[in-house]
Design a protein around this motif. Structure first.
Motif, PDB file in Angstrom:
ATOM      1  N   CYS A   2       0.809  -1.137   0.081  1.00  0.00           N
ATOM      2  CA  CYS A   2       0.190  -0.010   0.059  1.00  0.00           C
ATOM      3  C   CYS A   2       0.955   1.122   0.201  1.00  0.00           C
ATOM      4  O   CYS A   2       2.006   1.168   0.608  1.00  0.00           O
ATOM      5  N   ALA A   3       0.490   2.165  -0.688  1.00  0.00           N
ATOM      6  CA  ALA A   3       1.494   3.381  -1.062  1.00  0.00           C
ATOM      7  C   ALA A   3       1.209   4.260   0.417  1.00  0.00           C
ATOM      8  O   ALA A   3       2.028   5.102   0.403  1.00  0.00           O
ATOM      9  N   ILE A   4       0.438   3.992   1.031  1.00  0.00           N
ATOM     10  CA  ILE A   4       0.185   4.730   2.516  1.00  0.00           C
ATOM     11  C   ILE A   4       0.706   3.957   3.639  1.00  0.00           C
ATOM     12  O   ILE A   4       1.671   4.578   4.301  1.00  0.00           O
ATOM     13  N   CYS A   5       0.131   3.127   3.873  1.00  0.00           N
ATOM     14  CA  CYS A   5       0.544   2.399   5.105  1.00  0.00           C
ATOM     15  C   CYS A   5       1.643   1.115   4.879  1.00  0.00           C
ATOM     16  O   CYS A   5       2.244   0.651   5.847  1.00  0.00           O
ATOM     17  N   ARG A   6       2.024   1.041   3.874  1.00  0.00           N
ATOM     18  CA  ARG A   6       3.135   0.167   3.354  1.00  0.00           C
ATOM     19  C   ARG A   6       2.824  -1.344   3.721  1.00  0.00           C
ATOM     20  O   ARG A   6       3.830  -2.081   3.913  1.00  0.00           O
ATOM     21  N   THR A  22      -6.256  -1.967  -3.793  1.00  0.00           N
ATOM     22  CA  THR A  22      -7.239  -1.377  -4.678  1.00  0.00           C
ATOM     23  C   THR A  22      -6.498  -0.058  -5.550  1.00  0.00           C
ATOM     24  O   THR A  22      -5.464   0.211  -5.201  1.00  0.00           O
ATOM     25  N   VAL A  23      -6.695  -0.150  -6.830  1.00  0.00           N
ATOM     26  CA  VAL A  23      -6.057   1.002  -7.741  1.00  0.00           C
ATOM     27  C   VAL A  23      -6.900   2.305  -7.602  1.00  0.00           C
ATOM     28  O   VAL A  23      -8.043   2.431  -7.736  1.00  0.00           O
ATOM     29  N   ASP A  24      -6.273   3.016  -6.848  1.00  0.00           N
ATOM     30  CA  ASP A  24      -6.697   4.477  -6.382  1.00  0.00           C
ATOM     31  C   ASP A  24      -6.757   5.263  -7.595  1.00  0.00           C
ATOM     32  O   ASP A  24      -5.597   5.257  -8.466  1.00  0.00           O
ATOM     33  N   LEU A  35      -1.412   2.108  -5.744  1.00  0.00           N
ATOM     34  CA  LEU A  35      -2.144   0.874  -5.084  1.00  0.00           C
ATOM     35  C   LEU A  35      -2.483   1.432  -3.600  1.00  0.00           C
ATOM     36  O   LEU A  35      -1.503   1.695  -3.004  1.00  0.00           O
ATOM     37  N   LEU A  36      -3.620   1.180  -3.236  1.00  0.00           N
ATOM     38  CA  LEU A  36      -3.991   1.442  -1.603  1.00  0.00           C
ATOM     39  C   LEU A  36      -4.837   0.002  -1.073  1.00  0.00           C
ATOM     40  O   LEU A  36      -5.407  -0.640  -1.804  1.00  0.00           O
ATOM     41  N   CYS A  37      -4.260  -0.283   0.237  1.00  0.00           N
ATOM     42  CA  CYS A  37      -5.178  -1.299   0.953  1.00  0.00           C
ATOM     43  C   CYS A  37      -6.616  -0.679   1.008  1.00  0.00           C
ATOM     44  O   CYS A  37      -6.906   0.471   0.705  1.00  0.00           O
ATOM     45  N   GLY A  38      -7.738  -1.422   1.254  1.00  0.00           N
ATOM     46  CA  GLY A  38      -9.047  -0.918   1.350  1.00  0.00           C
ATOM     47  C   GLY A  38      -9.174  -0.115   2.590  1.00  0.00           C
ATOM     48  O   GLY A  38      -9.737   0.748   2.320  1.00  0.00           O
ATOM     49  N   ARG A  39      -8.452  -0.203   3.754  1.00  0.00           N
ATOM     50  CA  ARG A  39      -8.517   0.739   4.765  1.00  0.00           C
ATOM     51  C   ARG A  39      -7.979   2.027   4.262  1.00  0.00           C
ATOM     52  O   ARG A  39      -8.863   3.170   4.424  1.00  0.00           O
ATOM     53  N   CYS A  40      -6.941   2.365   3.592  1.00  0.00           N
ATOM     54  CA  CYS A  40      -6.407   3.443   3.367  1.00  0.00           C
ATOM     55  C   CYS A  40      -7.177   4.285   2.166  1.00  0.00           C
ATOM     56  O   CYS A  40      -7.179   5.349   2.291  1.00  0.00           O
ATOM     57  N   ASN A  41      -7.613   3.300   1.238  1.00  0.00           N
ATOM     58  CA  ASN A  41      -8.492   3.662   0.248  1.00  0.00           C
ATOM     59  C   ASN A  41      -9.865   4.447   0.573  1.00  0.00           C
ATOM     60  O   ASN A  41     -10.246   5.622   0.147  1.00  0.00           O
ATOM     61  N   SER A  42     -10.454   3.678   1.966  1.00  0.00           N
ATOM     62  CA  SER A  42     -11.730   4.322   2.267  1.00  0.00           C
ATOM     63  C   SER A  42     -11.222   5.658   2.855  1.00  0.00           C
ATOM     64  O   SER A  42     -12.024   6.590   2.905  1.00  0.00           O
TER      65      SER A  42
END
Length: 66
Positions: A2-6, A22-24, A35-42
């Motif tokens: 994930c690009a945010i939480c790694r 997820t493709v943000d 790409l982001l995980c579901g939590r970071c995408n939300s």
């Protein structure tokens, strides 16, 4: 990752199923970001829709910090 939480995209959901990254994308322009995980995408979506939300959540957590 994930690009945010790694974190990797192989984390499991509450039902044990594997969750992919997820493709943000920008909801206004459709431009793909990363790409982001579901939590970071939300979280990203919520903050994008209401930019003041991020600071409000931060202030709330600081107020209730132990």
């Amino acid at each position: 990752m994930c690009a945010i939480c790694r974190q990797p995209g192989t984390r499991r959901g509450s039902g044990g199923e594997s969750r992919r990254l997820t493709v943000d994308h920008d909801h206004r322009t459709g431009v793909v970001r990363q790409l982001l995980c579901g939590r970071c995408n939300s979280v990203t979506w919520a903050v994008e829709e209401s930019p003041g939300l991020l600071e409000a959540v931060r202030a709330y957590l600081l107020k209730h910090a132990r």
